[in-house]
Design a protein around this motif. Structure first.
Motif, PDB file in Angstrom:
ATOM      1  N   ASP A 127      35.725  25.552  31.995  1.00 15.49           N
ATOM      2  CA  ASP A 127      36.002  23.923  31.520  1.00 15.49           C
ATOM      3  C   ASP A 127      36.236  23.544  33.124  1.00 15.49           C
ATOM      4  OD1 ASP A 127      34.603  24.013  29.713  1.00 15.49           O
ATOM      5  OD2 ASP A 127      36.355  24.298  29.008  1.00 15.49           O
ATOM      6  N   TYR A 128      37.592  24.664  33.884  1.00 15.85           N
ATOM      7  CA  TYR A 128      38.432  23.871  34.942  1.00 15.85           C
ATOM      8  C   TYR A 128      38.149  24.457  36.199  1.00 15.85           C
ATOM      9  CZ  TYR A 128      40.478  21.799  30.598  1.00 15.85           C
ATOM     10  OH  TYR A 128      40.036  20.907  29.649  1.00 15.85           O
ATOM     11  N   ARG A 129      37.100  24.902  36.743  1.00  9.19           N
ATOM     12  CA  ARG A 129      37.102  25.806  37.685  1.00  9.19           C
ATOM     13  C   ARG A 129      37.542  25.261  38.716  1.00  9.19           C
ATOM     14  NH1 ARG A 129      31.957  29.853  38.065  1.00  9.19           N
ATOM     15  NH2 ARG A 129      31.425  27.552  36.842  1.00  9.19           N
ATOM     16  N   ASP A 130      36.820  23.680  39.119  1.00 13.35           N
ATOM     17  CA  ASP A 130      37.157  23.476  40.401  1.00 13.35           C
ATOM     18  C   ASP A 130      38.717  22.885  40.508  1.00 13.35           C
ATOM     19  OD1 ASP A 130      34.749  23.405  40.376  1.00 13.35           O
ATOM     20  OD2 ASP A 130      33.831  21.454  39.414  1.00 13.35           O
ATOM     21  N   LYS A 131      39.076  23.013  39.099  1.00 13.52           N
ATOM     22  CA  LYS A 131      40.703  22.149  39.508  1.00 13.52           C
ATOM     23  C   LYS A 131      41.393  23.141  39.400  1.00 13.52           C
ATOM     24  CE  LYS A 131      39.319  18.306  37.055  1.00 13.52           C
ATOM     25  NZ  LYS A 131      40.071  18.045  35.242  1.00 13.52           N
ATOM     26  N   LEU A 132      40.765  24.236  39.538  1.00 13.02           N
ATOM     27  CA  LEU A 132      42.162  25.610  39.608  1.00 13.02           C
ATOM     28  C   LEU A 132      42.185  25.360  40.878  1.00 13.02           C
ATOM     29  CD1 LEU A 132      40.692  27.720  36.244  1.00 13.02           C
ATOM     30  CD2 LEU A 132      43.299  26.657  36.963  1.00 13.02           C
ATOM     31  N   GLY A 133      43.430  26.436  41.311  1.00 11.11           N
ATOM     32  CA  GLY A 133      43.312  27.147  42.651  1.00 11.11           C
ATOM     33  C   GLY A 133      42.708  28.784  42.689  1.00 11.11           C
ATOM     34  N   ALA A 134      42.915  29.358  44.180  1.00 14.42           N
ATOM     35  CA  ALA A 134      41.704  29.906  43.889  1.00 14.42           C
ATOM     36  C   ALA A 134      42.744  31.460  43.290  1.00 14.42           C
ATOM     37  CB  ALA A 134      41.622  31.053  44.936  1.00 14.42           C
ATOM     38  N   SER A 135      44.308  31.458  43.428  1.00 10.60           N
ATOM     39  CA  SER A 135      45.415  32.710  42.825  1.00 10.60           C
ATOM     40  C   SER A 135      45.178  31.873  41.319  1.00 10.60           C
ATOM     41  CB  SER A 135      46.854  32.059  43.220  1.00 10.60           C
ATOM     42  OG  SER A 135      47.410  30.772  42.803  1.00 10.60           O
ATOM     43  N   ALA A 136      45.208  30.621  40.294  1.00  3.27           N
ATOM     44  CA  ALA A 136      45.122  30.497  39.366  1.00  3.27           C
ATOM     45  C   ALA A 136      44.143  31.207  38.726  1.00  3.27           C
ATOM     46  CB  ALA A 136      45.129  29.478  39.559  1.00  3.27           C
ATOM     47  N   GLN A 137      42.984  30.794  39.656  1.00  7.44           N
ATOM     48  CA  GLN A 137      40.970  31.664  39.309  1.00  7.44           C
ATOM     49  C   GLN A 137      41.348  33.258  38.777  1.00  7.44           C
ATOM     50  OE1 GLN A 137      37.509  30.274  41.230  1.00  7.44           O
ATOM     51  NE2 GLN A 137      38.385  28.064  40.929  1.00  7.44           N
ATOM     52  N   ALA A 138      42.149  34.158  40.582  1.00 10.79           N
ATOM     53  CA  ALA A 138      41.837  35.084  40.217  1.00 10.79           C
ATOM     54  C   ALA A 138      42.793  35.557  38.735  1.00 10.79           C
ATOM     55  CB  ALA A 138      42.831  35.728  41.628  1.00 10.79           C
ATOM     56  N   ASP A 139      44.111  35.026  38.608  1.00 13.53           N
ATOM     57  CA  ASP A 139      44.846  35.158  37.488  1.00 13.53           C
ATOM     58  C   ASP A 139      44.340  35.607  36.355  1.00 13.53           C
ATOM     59  OD1 ASP A 139      47.697  36.037  36.727  1.00 13.53           O
ATOM     60  OD2 ASP A 139      47.709  34.158  36.127  1.00 13.53           O
ATOM     61  N   LEU A 140      43.713  34.580  35.975  1.00 11.96           N
ATOM     62  CA  LEU A 140      42.206  34.057  34.630  1.00 11.96           C
ATOM     63  C   LEU A 140      42.055  35.970  34.756  1.00 11.96           C
ATOM     64  CD1 LEU A 140      41.983  30.720  34.566  1.00 11.96           C
ATOM     65  CD2 LEU A 140      43.498  32.191  32.859  1.00 11.96           C
ATOM     66  N   LEU A 141      41.133  35.949  35.332  1.00 12.56           N
ATOM     67  CA  LEU A 141      39.989  36.762  35.878  1.00 12.56           C
ATOM     68  C   LEU A 141      40.316  38.185  35.030  1.00 12.56           C
ATOM     69  CD1 LEU A 141      37.855  35.607  38.510  1.00 12.56           C
ATOM     70  CD2 LEU A 141      37.191  35.691  36.395  1.00 12.56           C
ATOM     71  N   GLY A 142      42.066  38.218  36.404  1.00 14.18           N
ATOM     72  CA  GLY A 142      42.577  39.570  35.985  1.00 14.18           C
ATOM     73  C   GLY A 142      43.658  39.614  34.390  1.00 14.18           C
ATOM     74  N   GLN A 143      43.609  38.165  33.668  1.00  8.95           N
ATOM     75  CA  GLN A 143      44.204  38.498  32.749  1.00  8.95           C
ATOM     76  C   GLN A 143      42.508  38.743  30.740  1.00  8.95           C
ATOM     77  OE1 GLN A 143      45.700  34.756  31.125  1.00  8.95           O
ATOM     78  NE2 GLN A 143      46.676  35.582  29.299  1.00  8.95           N
ATOM     79  N   ILE A 144      41.236  38.275  31.920  1.00 10.32           N
ATOM     80  CA  ILE A 144      40.598  38.760  31.073  1.00 10.32           C
ATOM     81  C   ILE A 144      39.910  40.187  31.303  1.00 10.32           C
ATOM     82  CG2 ILE A 144      37.457  38.373  30.668  1.00 10.32           C
ATOM     83  CD1 ILE A 144      38.079  35.855  31.946  1.00 10.32           C
ATOM     84  N   LYS A 145      40.297  40.767  32.663  1.00 12.08           N
ATOM     85  CA  LYS A 145      39.862  42.224  32.334  1.00 12.08           C
ATOM     86  C   LYS A 145      41.191  43.153  31.719  1.00 12.08           C
ATOM     87  CE  LYS A 145      39.756  45.705  36.636  1.00 12.08           C
ATOM     88  NZ  LYS A 145      40.853  45.894  36.845  1.00 12.08           N
ATOM     89  N   GLN A 146      42.440  43.100  31.840  1.00 16.41           N
ATOM     90  CA  GLN A 146      43.434  43.248  31.487  1.00 16.41           C
ATOM     91  C   GLN A 146      43.981  43.486  30.000  1.00 16.41           C
ATOM     92  OE1 GLN A 146      47.236  41.909  33.216  1.00 16.41           O
ATOM     93  NE2 GLN A 146      48.264  43.691  31.400  1.00 16.41           N
ATOM     94  N   GLU A 147      43.175  42.099  29.191  1.00 15.47           N
ATOM     95  CA  GLU A 147      43.171  42.763  27.959  1.00 15.47           C
ATOM     96  C   GLU A 147      42.326  43.286  27.242  1.00 15.47           C
ATOM     97  OE1 GLU A 147      45.658  41.316  26.238  1.00 15.47           O
ATOM     98  OE2 GLU A 147      46.842  39.910  27.268  1.00 15.47           O
ATOM     99  N   ALA A 148      40.649  42.642  27.804  1.00 15.98           N
ATOM    100  CA  ALA A 148      39.905  43.797  27.330  1.00 15.98           C
ATOM    101  C   ALA A 148      40.189  45.262  27.861  1.00 15.98           C
ATOM    102  CB  ALA A 148      38.600  43.541  28.022  1.00 15.98           C
ATOM    103  N   GLU A 149      40.810  45.492  28.570  1.00 12.88           N
ATOM    104  CA  GLU A 149      40.933  46.751  28.919  1.00 12.88           C
ATOM    105  C   GLU A 149      41.921  47.558  27.704  1.00 12.88           C
ATOM    106  OE1 GLU A 149      40.623  47.853  33.944  1.00 12.88           O
ATOM    107  OE2 GLU A 149      42.760  47.238  32.471  1.00 12.88           O
ATOM    108  N   GLY A 150      42.982  46.252  26.962  1.00  9.13           N
ATOM    109  CA  GLY A 150      43.576  47.007  25.650  1.00  9.13           C
ATOM    110  C   GLY A 150      42.630  46.846  24.177  1.00  9.13           C
ATOM    111  N   LEU A 151      41.878  46.366  24.629  1.00  6.73           N
ATOM    112  CA  LEU A 151      40.453  46.301  23.445  1.00  6.73           C
ATOM    113  C   LEU A 151      40.476  47.603  23.042  1.00  6.73           C
ATOM    114  CD1 LEU A 151      38.995  42.418  23.349  1.00  6.73           C
ATOM    115  CD2 LEU A 151      40.738  43.558  21.692  1.00  6.73           C
ATOM    116  N   ASP A 152      39.559  47.973  24.888  1.00  2.60           N
ATOM    117  CA  ASP A 152      38.767  49.167  24.882  1.00  2.60           C
ATOM    118  C   ASP A 152      39.740  50.348  24.181  1.00  2.60           C
ATOM    119  OD1 ASP A 152      36.749  51.260  26.023  1.00  2.60           O
ATOM    120  OD2 ASP A 152      38.322  51.689  27.598  1.00  2.60           O
ATOM    121  N   GLU A 153      41.207  49.971  24.596  1.00  5.20           N
ATOM    122  CA  GLU A 153      41.789  51.454  24.060  1.00  5.20           C
ATOM    123  C   GLU A 153      42.424  51.122  22.965  1.00  5.20           C
ATOM    124  OE1 GLU A 153      44.842  52.293  26.702  1.00  5.20           O
ATOM    125  OE2 GLU A 153      46.380  52.839  25.470  1.00  5.20           O
TER     126      GLU A 153
END
Lengths: 347, 237
Positions: free
Chosen positions: A146-172
């Protein structure tokens, strides 16, 4: 085995028959053989009982009916004994069988209720534990959509990193749930091989650091640490769960040490922390399923309450043992010990 | 090879195919897909791909059947996708002739590294191993020389044979049995304790940080993998 016992029962009947007859003349020894038929009918079912009937008939004929020590059937009524033995055998075993079936059904119903209870607890725990990471994955993903355009590159990377980390947690979590299901079903297959525990410890510590553990985690292994026969993957999962448990339940400034005690017959891996320790009333249940220790000031989020239960299941499948100890020193700290048996040939 | 590298993905889950398609095409490969054992076998025969990504859990049977059948007439590289805790299944697949495996769920970066390693390995299959460089490590197999950051590393003959064997399959998994067979001989195919000792010694000599190996990576329960050349920073799986 049922046939051996049936034979013994008939032999006993012969001996008892002889003993009684030497005391007093007995008109009908065949009644004693009836007992030798009843016993297998009640205990083992129809076929051992029929076997006992024939054996009793032969023994009765051979030892007690004139001419003694021959198997001639002089009178037709002697065959009547065989017929009665057989009828008793069939009717009694059928009745006893029905009683046994009913008992088995009761036990099965009770087991089913217990399984149902465990399953419900499991489902409740799963839905609770899955919801948190799922919420943050969904939140991060929809933020990006929804807000990709308003988010800076670092905020985007942070959100993507969060998705990856939480998904890894679910896998575990899924891995742990699969493991506990297999342990409970007794279906844990061990892929035995020589395992270098030094490497297992190192991998576990590196993985904990990669996951962002804030505590100081160190290994202090003796130079003569021998290899053990174990399932490398499961041994790593067991130790990983114990270390992870220490990471989840201790404050950030804690030191977690993994060391080992080598005995002639076993190798024990010990995970020791200098955190606040486990309350005395919880300690006996430390390895139970779904037992979580809630304490203020700990670094991480909650676990599933399965980690130590899985560690125990894995170690016991290796014919090893687990111990939890708290406090360790000065009224503080927790120590969990995983003991793996050693083979004489370990290098 | 004419045109772009063609990847056949054998998986019946639409969500997996969907994200794999974007990742594979982003790497400038072409992707085709098959959803069953029968369809996969038929496609590989009719329109041979350059590499196959094979899920082992297929609706009409075991993905290992695809390997078994395809290996009768083709040496196309096959990478198996399998759950992390199914070591025995992975070893069976590798024994049947699969080239490598990736644990499910996987990161795309890891999958692409495996794919590159398998393709590269296929192209150099006929020739001998050239010089392999991983980070600061240089393994010159023909001249039996190993250097780290320009300094020569002294290895015993067995340590060198072990490293050279791993280097020949750089980036690809090799099972314990494969290493033992090649370096110690078939009589020692089950003596994994030798292997662990030698791998430990080798790591002491060639790893920048032996406590966190980045060159000789362990695949627990299965074997070892030499880090992909020029990509030693890839984290161990």
């Amino acid at each position: 085995m049922p046939y051996v016992w049936s034979t013994i029962a008939v032999a006993a009947a012969v001996l008892i028959g002889y003993a009684l007859r030497s005391l007093a003349p007995l008109p009908n020894v065949s009644l004693i053989f009836l007992l030798a038929v009843l016993f297998p009918a009640v205990s083992f079912g129809m076929w051992p009982a029929i076997y006992a009937s024939f054996l009793s008939f032969l023994a009765y004929n051979f030892f007690f009916i004139h001419p003694i020590y021959t198997l001639t059937v002089a009178e037709p009524h002697e065959l009547l004994a065989l017929v009665i033995f057989l009828i008793v055998a069939i009717i009694t075993s059928a009745l006893a069988g029905r009683v046994r079936d009913q008992a088995r059904e009761t036990v099965m119903a009770r087991t089913a209720a217990e399984t149902e209870r465990v399953r419900n607890t499991l489902l409740a725990a799963i839905s609770h534990d899955f919801r948190t990471p799922l919420s943050s994955i969904l939140g991060a993903a929809t933020s990006l959509l929804d807000y990709r355009d308003k988010l800076g590159a670092s905020a985007q990377a942070d959100l993507l990193g969060q998705i990856k980390q939480e998904a890894e947690g679910l896998d575990e979590m899924v891995r742990n749930l699969l493991a506990i299901t297999r342990i409970d079903a007794g279906g844990l297959e061990l892929n035995y091989d020589w395992v270098d525990l030094r490497e297992v410890v190192q991998r576990v510590i590196n993985a904990a650091r990669r996951r962002g553990a804030a505590q100081r985690i160190t290994a202090a292994l003796p130079g003569d640490l021998p290899m053990v026969r174990a399932d490398a993957m499961l041994a790593e999962q067991a130790l990983g769960n114990v270390v992870n448990n220490a990471v989840l339940h201790t404050p950030m400034e804690t030191t977690i040490t993994v060391d080992a005690v080598v005995d002639p017959a076993s190798v024990s891996l010990r995970v020791t922390d200098d955190g606040p320790g486990i309350p005395a009333e919880t300690l006996p249940h430390a390895f139970d399923k779904f037992v979580r220790v809630r304490r203020a000031g700990t670094a991480g989020r909650e676990g599933t309450g399965l980690g130590l239960a899985i560690a125990r299941g894995i170690v016991e499948a290796h014919r090893g043992s687990t111990v939890a100890q708290s406090p360790v020193a000065d009224g503080r700290g927790t120590r969990v010990v995983l003991t793996f048996p050693r083979e004489e040939t370990s290098p | 090879m004419t045109g772009r590298t063609r990847v056949l993905v054998v998986d019946d889950e639409a969500a997996i195919l969907r994200f794999l398609k974007s990742a594979i095409e982003a790497n400038n490969y072409e992707m085709a897909s098959a959803g069953t054992v029968a369809e996969a076998t038929q496609r590989i025969a009719a329109d041979p791909p350059d590499i196959v990504l094979l899920d082992l859990a297929l609706p009409d049977g075991d993905g290992k059947d695809v390997i078994r059948r395809v290996r009768e007439w083709s040496d196309v590289p096959i990478i198996v996708l399998s759950a992390r805790d199914r070591e025995v299944e992975k070893i069976e697949a590798l024994d049947l002739g699969a080239d490598d495996f990736v644990n499910k769920p996987f990161g795309v970066g890891e999958l692409m590294a495996r794919l590159r390693a398998a393709l590269r390995h296929r192209m150099q299959r006929s020739g001998e191993t050239p010089v392999v460089r991983i980070g600061g490590l240089e393994i010159d197999v023909p001249r039996r020389r190993v250097g780290r950051d320009g300094q020569e590393v002294r290895l015993t003959p067995k340590e060198f044979e072990l490293l050279a064997f791993l280097a020949r399959f750089a980036g690809k998994v090799v099972t314990h049995k494969q290493v033992l067979n090649a370096v110690w001989g078939p009589a020692h195919a089950d003596d994994t304790q030798y292997l662990r000792v030698y791998v430990g010694q080798l790591r002491q000599k060639i790893e920048p940080d032996p406590s966190e190996p980045s060159v000789v990576l362990t695949e627990p329960g299965i074997g070892y993998r030499l880090a992909e050349p020029r990509d030693a920073a890839m984290p161990p799986s």
